[in-house]
Design a protein around this motif. Structure first.
Motif, short mmCIF file in Angstrom:
data_model
loop_
_atom_site.label_atom_id
_atom_site.label_comp_id
_atom_site.label_asym_id
_atom_site.label_seq_id
_atom_site.Cartn_x
_atom_site.Cartn_y
_atom_site.Cartn_z
N PHE A 387 -39.19 -21.25 -67.41
CA PHE A 387 -40.34 -20.35 -67.35
C PHE A 387 -40.92 -20.19 -65.95
CE2 PHE A 387 -40.48 -21.73 -71.87
CZ PHE A 387 -40.34 -20.48 -72.45
N GLY A 388 -40.73 -21.19 -65.11
CA GLY A 388 -41.32 -21.12 -63.78
C GLY A 388 -40.45 -20.41 -62.75
N ILE A 389 -39.14 -20.34 -63.00
CA ILE A 389 -38.23 -19.75 -62.02
C ILE A 389 -37.37 -18.64 -62.61
CG2 ILE A 389 -36.30 -20.22 -60.46
CD1 ILE A 389 -37.38 -23.05 -60.15
N LEU A 390 -36.73 -18.92 -63.75
CA LEU A 390 -35.71 -18.01 -64.28
C LEU A 390 -36.28 -16.82 -65.03
CD1 LEU A 390 -33.10 -20.61 -65.61
CD2 LEU A 390 -33.09 -19.40 -63.41
N HIS A 391 -37.19 -17.06 -65.97
CA HIS A 391 -37.63 -16.02 -66.90
C HIS A 391 -38.27 -14.84 -66.18
CE1 HIS A 391 -40.24 -14.27 -70.16
NE2 HIS A 391 -39.09 -14.39 -70.80
N GLN A 392 -37.63 -13.67 -66.26
CA GLN A 392 -38.10 -12.45 -65.59
C GLN A 392 -38.40 -12.71 -64.11
OE1 GLN A 392 -38.55 -9.23 -66.96
NE2 GLN A 392 -37.53 -9.97 -68.82
N ILE A 493 -31.38 -9.23 -56.96
CA ILE A 493 -32.32 -10.36 -56.91
C ILE A 493 -31.89 -11.41 -57.93
CG2 ILE A 493 -34.72 -11.06 -57.20
CD1 ILE A 493 -35.48 -8.17 -56.45
N PHE A 494 -31.70 -12.61 -57.46
CA PHE A 494 -31.29 -13.74 -58.30
C PHE A 494 -32.29 -14.87 -58.11
CE2 PHE A 494 -29.15 -17.80 -58.86
CZ PHE A 494 -28.42 -17.60 -60.02
N PRO A 495 -32.71 -15.55 -59.17
CA PRO A 495 -32.31 -15.37 -60.57
C PRO A 495 -33.28 -14.48 -61.33
CG PRO A 495 -33.50 -17.42 -60.35
CD PRO A 495 -33.49 -16.78 -58.98
N HIS A 496 -32.78 -13.89 -62.40
CA HIS A 496 -33.60 -13.09 -63.30
C HIS A 496 -33.02 -13.24 -64.70
CE1 HIS A 496 -36.17 -9.69 -64.60
NE2 HIS A 496 -35.14 -9.39 -65.37
N GLY A 509 -21.52 -11.37 -67.61
CA GLY A 509 -21.05 -12.54 -66.87
C GLY A 509 -22.21 -13.37 -66.36
N VAL A 510 -21.89 -14.55 -65.85
CA VAL A 510 -22.93 -15.49 -65.43
C VAL A 510 -23.75 -14.94 -64.27
CG1 VAL A 510 -23.38 -17.79 -64.50
CG2 VAL A 510 -21.58 -17.47 -66.21
N LEU A 511 -23.09 -14.41 -63.24
CA LEU A 511 -23.80 -13.95 -62.05
C LEU A 511 -24.57 -12.66 -62.33
CD1 LEU A 511 -24.47 -14.35 -59.10
CD2 LEU A 511 -22.39 -13.08 -58.52
N ASP A 512 -23.89 -11.63 -62.79
CA ASP A 512 -24.57 -10.36 -63.05
C ASP A 512 -25.57 -10.47 -64.19
OD1 ASP A 512 -23.27 -9.09 -61.03
OD2 ASP A 512 -21.74 -8.14 -62.29
N GLY A 513 -25.31 -11.37 -65.13
CA GLY A 513 -26.25 -11.54 -66.23
C GLY A 513 -27.56 -12.17 -65.81
N LEU A 514 -27.60 -12.76 -64.62
CA LEU A 514 -28.81 -13.40 -64.10
C LEU A 514 -29.32 -12.70 -62.84
CD1 LEU A 514 -27.97 -17.18 -64.57
CD2 LEU A 514 -29.66 -15.85 -65.84
N ARG A 515 -29.07 -11.40 -62.73
CA ARG A 515 -29.53 -10.66 -61.56
C ARG A 515 -30.32 -9.42 -61.96
NH1 ARG A 515 -25.18 -9.45 -57.06
NH2 ARG A 515 -24.11 -8.41 -58.80
#
Length: 528
Positions: A387-392, A493-496, A509-515
């Protein structure tokens, strides 16, 4: 038992971690963390184009301006004043604005630590309680963000600390702390009327103990009536501030707590925000916030207190008075909040400190082993990162990037900015003048979760020199080739992490799924 030296090193490390999560973590938990505070104060003080949600409507305002202005408005005002004295024309940059808000709440979160130190007596137990508090993902996420629930949690903690002072000092000193408690209660009610649910057991115990100490009804009234006058004065100050802010005059009084209750008592209004089963708080939100291990200790502590109720046996004040008060608070808040069909985890954030104090003062925390601390640390670290870094996590940095692009643009360049499949962007971090939006030099559109057809229709509308589209890379991959060929990636922009579209993210995929992608639309490109 942890040594004093080891505690200092671990506690200092946890504070460094809290600072990093506050100032560097761009995770976006819920739109209210911006829309209930910084979006409003920045729009007022900096003349930025912002979004004012329904809670701030002049027809039925639900939020008092005082808590928002006190927490984020004052720091922004001071920085704005300083920059104007230095004759800097660029104003308060969005990145600085973001860290100002987070720093303000980082400092405020320290009041939780202060309250715990005043609520737990044995130094060894106090150290364990501080470590549990500082390592909680709630402390490192919710409490360092401008949620109204974060302010409410601090005020609940301070109220508990003040009640301990009132019930343990001499009669002459009680009056001073009673005045402080009155101010805290009024501030809590105007911050969130749900504060009444958490504060009711505290008020009951304070009234009971002061009456016992006074001895007679006359002496008790002499003791408690002046604080009631203090509460009335503070309440009047809130009413005047809110009325002048929303109305401009004092002719039509604005009582935001009453408006808040009216709105939330309507099932139709709550349905617009999502309806949840009544058991969600107890069986989902509580375990997610505090972890199953802490909840188990809390249950054991409650059993300890209830089974020994009425037995003195040399029990300390914390066990004899404070713990029953906290138990009443837990039961009352869960009962009342669970009656509402709209239930979000952050509504229970004020229970963090009371639960830790409860299990610490009953000695339960001192009995746990390394397995407890390791499992709790992993649980809290995972959720803090989530929640502090990844989420949105890309939404706010994308606004910083767009601000730099728009600020460097030549005069007269008409720009359209479109967000699709993201949380609502807090536009005060875009940092554009409201006059530029009014004159249509800059257009902003939040499509939220709109369909693909609505998205295509939106980017086809208007005649702009350039168009920026911000959407998860995974959602870009779902668009037809005719459209994706017209979109050029300007910045990734990573991570998202987009939890609303997990299947699409997994397919990407892992990379595009988190950008999160910031795309430019090629001019005059045919895609429809």
């Amino acid at each position: 038992m942890i040594s004093k030296r080891t505690f200092k090193w671990i506690y200092a490390g946890l504070w460094i971690l809290r600072i990093c999560f506050a100032l560097l973590g761009t995770g976006y938990i819920h739109p209210d963390e911006h829309m209930q505070n910084g979006e409003v104060t920045s729009g007022d003080l900096l003349a930025y184009h912002t979004i004012r949600t329904w809670e701030w409507s002049t027809a039925l305002p639900l939020r008092s301006i005082v808590p928002a202005f006190t927490t984020t408005g004052i720091p922004v005002w001071f920085v704005k004043f300083f920059l104007s004295k230095k004759h800097l024309t660029q104003g308060v940059q969005p990145a600085l604005l973001f860290r100002l808000e987070r720093f303000a709440f980082l400092v405020i979160s320290g009041l939780l630590d202060y309250s715990l130190m005043n609520l737990v007596s044995p130094p060894s137990d106090r150290r364990l309680g501080l470590l549990l508090l500082a390592s909680s993902h709630i402390t490192n996420t919710f409490q360092v963000r401008p949620f109204s629930n974060s302010i409410e949690a601090v005020l609940v903690a301070l109220s508990l600390a003040l009640s301990r002072k009132i019930n343990s000092v001499k009669t002459v000193e009680k009056s001073y702390f009673l005045h402080l408690l009155a101010i805290t209660f009024v501030t809590g009610i105007f911050t969130r009327p749900t504060f009444l649910i958490f504060g009711a057991p505290i008020a009951y115990q304070v009234a009971l103990r002061t009456f016992t100490c006074a001895g007679t009804a006359t002496r008790w009234l002499r003791l408690v009536v002046p604080p009631f006058f203090t509460a009335a004065v503070v309440c009047a100050a809130f009413l005047v501030a809110d009325t002048l802010y929303f109305r401009g005059t004092l002719d039509d009084l604005v009582v935001t707590p009453v408006n808040f209750l009216k709105y939330n008592f309507s099932s139709h209004n709550l349905a617009e925000h999502g309806l949840h089963p009544r058991w969600l708080h107890v069986f989902v939100n509580l375990p997610m916030l505090f972890g199953p291990w802490v909840l188990w200790l809390a249950v054991r502590a409650i059993v300890d207190c209830t089974t020994s109720f009425g037995e003195k046996n040399g029990k300390s004040f914390e066990v004899d008075i404070l713990c029953p008060t906290i138990i009443q608070m837990i039961i009352l808040s869960l009962t009342v909040l669970s009656m509402q069909p709209h239930q979000e985890p952050r509504f229970l954030v004020p229970l963090l400190l009371p639960i830790i104090v409860l299990i610490t003062n009953t000695g339960r925390l001192a009995c746990v082993g390394k397995a407890f601390w390791v499992s709790c640390s992993i649980f809290n670290l995972v959720l803090a990162v989530l929640f502090g870094i990844l989420h949105q996590g890309g939404v706010v940095p994308s606004l910083f990037h767009l601000h730099s692009v728009v600020a460097d643009a030549s005069l007269g360049t008409r720009t359209s900015i479109i967000y699709w499949k993201t949380y609502i962007p807090p536009l005060h971090f875009l940092g554009v003048d409201g006059r530029d939006v009014t004159s249509d030099i800059i257009s902003f559109t939040d499509l939220a979760g709109a369909s693909q057809d609505d998205f295509v229709a939106s980017i086809s509308a208007g005649d702009y020199n350039r168009t920026f589209i911000v959407t998860p890379v995974a959602m870009w991959s779902t668009l037809p080739p005719a459209l994706t060929n017209c979109m050029e990636l300007d910045k990734a922009i990573f991570p998202h992490l987009d939890l609303d579209h997990i299947p699409e993210s997994m397919d990407a995929g892992v990379l595009d799924g988190l950008r999160l992608g910031v795309y430019t639309l090629a001019p005059k490109c045919i895609f429809v």
